[in-house]
Motif scaffolding. Structure first.
Motif, PDB file in Angstrom:
ATOM      1  N   UNK A  99      25.057 111.753  18.960  1.00 40.84           N
ATOM      2  CA  UNK A  99      25.357 110.646  17.830  1.00 40.84           C
ATOM      3  C   UNK A  99      24.968 109.648  18.532  1.00 40.84           C
ATOM      4  N   UNK A 100      24.424 109.313  19.101  1.00 44.86           N
ATOM      5  CA  UNK A 100      23.608 108.224  20.316  1.00 44.86           C
ATOM      6  C   UNK A 100      22.805 107.366  19.399  1.00 44.86           C
ATOM      7  N   UNK A 101      23.588 105.681  19.609  1.00 45.02           N
ATOM      8  CA  UNK A 101      22.452 105.310  18.225  1.00 45.02           C
ATOM      9  C   UNK A 101      20.959 105.426  18.949  1.00 45.02           C
ATOM     10  N   UNK A 102      20.371 105.367  19.775  1.00 45.96           N
ATOM     11  CA  UNK A 102      18.297 105.795  20.167  1.00 45.96           C
ATOM     12  C   UNK A 102      18.392 106.719  18.910  1.00 45.96           C
ATOM     13  N   UNK A 103      19.394 107.973  18.776  1.00 42.07           N
ATOM     14  CA  UNK A 103      18.082 108.830  18.533  1.00 42.07           C
ATOM     15  C   UNK A 103      17.804 109.643  17.365  1.00 42.07           C
ATOM     16  N   UNK A 104      17.782 108.265  16.144  1.00 44.37           N
ATOM     17  CA  UNK A 104      17.667 108.187  15.214  1.00 44.37           C
ATOM     18  C   UNK A 104      16.036 107.396  14.899  1.00 44.37           C
ATOM     19  N   UNK A 105      15.750 106.401  16.643  1.00 42.00           N
ATOM     20  CA  UNK A 105      15.164 105.871  16.126  1.00 42.00           C
ATOM     21  C   UNK A 105      13.531 106.278  16.552  1.00 42.00           C
ATOM     22  N   UNK A 106      12.575 105.525  16.167  1.00 43.36           N
ATOM     23  CA  UNK A 106      10.951 105.702  16.568  1.00 43.36           C
ATOM     24  C   UNK A 106      10.418 104.667  17.255  1.00 43.36           C
ATOM     25  N   UNK A 107       9.249 105.474  18.012  1.00 43.64           N
ATOM     26  CA  UNK A 107       8.587 104.736  18.686  1.00 43.64           C
ATOM     27  C   UNK A 107       8.955 103.619  19.575  1.00 43.64           C
ATOM     28  N   UNK A 108       9.824 104.049  20.120  1.00 47.58           N
ATOM     29  CA  UNK A 108      11.170 103.046  21.037  1.00 47.58           C
ATOM     30  C   UNK A 108       9.872 103.564  22.462  1.00 47.58           C
ATOM     31  N   UNK A 109      10.279 102.271  23.417  1.00 50.31           N
ATOM     32  CA  UNK A 109       9.835 101.387  24.500  1.00 50.31           C
ATOM     33  C   UNK A 109      10.219 102.350  25.808  1.00 50.31           C
ATOM     34  N   UNK A 110      10.350 102.495  26.708  1.00 51.13           N
ATOM     35  CA  UNK A 110      10.907 102.771  28.003  1.00 51.13           C
ATOM     36  C   UNK A 110      11.819 101.269  28.127  1.00 51.13           C
ATOM     37  N   UNK A 111      11.642  99.921  28.086  1.00 52.06           N
ATOM     38  CA  UNK A 111      11.901  99.254  27.830  1.00 52.06           C
ATOM     39  C   UNK A 111      13.267  99.331  26.901  1.00 52.06           C
ATOM     40  N   UNK A 112      13.377 100.161  26.256  1.00 57.87           N
ATOM     41  CA  UNK A 112      14.748 100.082  25.054  1.00 57.87           C
ATOM     42  C   UNK A 112      15.463 101.213  26.298  1.00 57.87           C
ATOM     43  N   UNK A 113      15.480 101.423  27.095  1.00 62.22           N
ATOM     44  CA  UNK A 113      16.158 101.877  27.565  1.00 62.22           C
ATOM     45  C   UNK A 113      17.042 101.067  29.144  1.00 62.22           C
ATOM     46  N   UNK A 114      16.733 100.796  28.746  1.00 55.28           N
ATOM     47  CA  UNK A 114      16.822 100.136  30.111  1.00 55.28           C
ATOM     48  C   UNK A 114      17.848  99.824  30.794  1.00 55.28           C
ATOM     49  N   UNK A 115      18.777  99.464  30.173  1.00 54.04           N
ATOM     50  CA  UNK A 115      20.580  98.807  29.414  1.00 54.04           C
ATOM     51  C   UNK A 115      21.532  99.910  29.490  1.00 54.04           C
ATOM     52  N   UNK A 116      19.992 101.375  29.216  1.00 57.30           N
ATOM     53  CA  UNK A 116      20.857 102.845  29.187  1.00 57.30           C
ATOM     54  C   UNK A 116      21.479 103.391  30.630  1.00 57.30           C
ATOM     55  N   UNK A 117      22.446 104.135  30.355  1.00 59.34           N
ATOM     56  CA  UNK A 117      23.089 104.720  31.822  1.00 59.34           C
ATOM     57  C   UNK A 117      22.477 105.928  31.677  1.00 59.34           C
ATOM     58  N   UNK A 118      21.841 106.617  33.034  1.00 52.91           N
ATOM     59  CA  UNK A 118      20.796 107.011  33.300  1.00 52.91           C
ATOM     60  C   UNK A 118      21.757 108.504  33.806  1.00 52.91           C
ATOM     61  N   UNK A 119      21.658 109.613  33.730  1.00 52.02           N
ATOM     62  CA  UNK A 119      22.065 111.009  34.049  1.00 52.02           C
ATOM     63  C   UNK A 119      20.729 111.072  35.246  1.00 52.02           C
ATOM     64  N   UNK A 120      21.285 111.421  36.696  1.00 50.72           N
ATOM     65  CA  UNK A 120      19.349 111.921  37.686  1.00 50.72           C
ATOM     66  C   UNK A 120      20.268 113.614  37.840  1.00 50.72           C
TER      67      UNK A 120
END
Length: 304
Positions: free
Chosen positions: A174-195
């Protein structure tokens, strides 16, 4: 050491591996005094102390570590000879110990099951660990072959690629980015990342990608192991970068989505690794040939 026997080497190797004479006695179906006597005889033959018995647990001395290196090589070569004799009779018997890095655990059981359908008399043992640990075990004859990525240049091992290994950026269904196409890495900058935890090759790979992309995340959450990461992604804790093997079931059932990000997925190779300084036994060679022929199909991934 003219009175050296295979039996005494096996007793010594058991004691060295377990750091315990009593545990070695259990493994060898002997009494503890009998194990102690075998070790004393070895020390008399060598003219050197092999164990520091005052330490708890007992520790190998420098001489003991040197003898252990040779003992494991001798015992491994005896197994090669025994396997060769069995193969002359058209039989493949004995045990093979395969070590795999954690993402390979999701296809290694299927691979070994298919192998045993062809060679039902072969006993198999599967161990899972980080790459550096497995390379050390390979050097010490504790595992026979390893499935992982390419080894470092200094490792004295052969590496044969047999399948592709995709790494993907994933999020909850259900993530807001799950259905988007052509994402760039910059689009992820505000997302919490699990390392993954420090020392993980997957984490190192992600950090290199972020450096290349010039991406600095605002929220970084560190979790231990791929299973924890997978569960956290499904729970919506954040997005992550992982081997596609780790989440095949969840991808297939729509519980985790692969994000459509430029330049992704990243493809590595799965390799079969084995020691360069000794020949493979007939059983090990049979597994090698099977992995090279069938491994790509058995390790295939669904990406969405």
């Amino acid at each position: 050491m003219r009175e050296l026997t295979l039996r005494s080497l096996r007793v010594f190797e058991a004691a060295a591996s377990t750091s315990s004479f009593s545990r070695a006695a259990e493994l060898m179906a002997m009494s503890q005094p009998a194990v102690s006597q075998q070790i004393r005889q070895l020390e008399e033959e060598a003219g050197l102390r092999l164990f520091d018995t005052h330490a708890r647990p007992i520790q190998l001395t420098d001489a003991g570590r040197e003898l252990l290196r040779h003992a494991r090589a001798i015992l491994a070569q005896v197994e090669v000879a025994a396997d060769a004799m069995s193969s002359l009779e058209g039989q493949f018997k004995g045990q093979i110990h395969l070590g795999v890095v954690s993402p390979a655990q999701y296809f290694a059981p299927a691979l070994l099951t298919a192998f045993r359908e062809r060679y039902p008399q072969v006993r198999v043992k599967l161990s899972i660990a980080q790459r550096d640990t497995l390379l050390a075990q390979l050097a010490e004859h504790k595992v026979d072959l390893v499935i992982g990525g390419y080894p470092p240049a200094h490792a004295e091992v052969e590496a044969e690629a047999f399948a592709r290994h995709p790494h993907v950026l994933v999020a909850a269904a259900g993530h807001p980015l799950a259905d988007q196409r052509g994402l760039q890495w910059a689009d992820l900058r505000h997302e919490p990342f699990l390392f993954r935890e420090p020392g993980s090759s997957t984490r190192q790979f992600l950090e290199q990608l972020m450096m290349v992309q010039g991406l600095q995340v605002q929220t970084a959450i560190e979790l231990q192991g791929p299973e924890t990461i997978r569960q956290a992604v499904m729970a919506g804790m954040g997005i992550s970068f992982m081997s596609a093997h780790v989440c095949q079931t969840e991808i297939s059932h729509g519980l985790i989505r692969v994000l459509d990000v430029a330049g992704m997925p990243k493809w590595l190779d799965w390799c079969l690794l084995y020691r360069r300084d000794r020949p493979l036994s007939s059983v090990q060679q049979a597994l090698r040939e099977f992995v090279l022929a069938e491994g790509a199909a058995l390790a295939a991934c669904v990406l969405g």
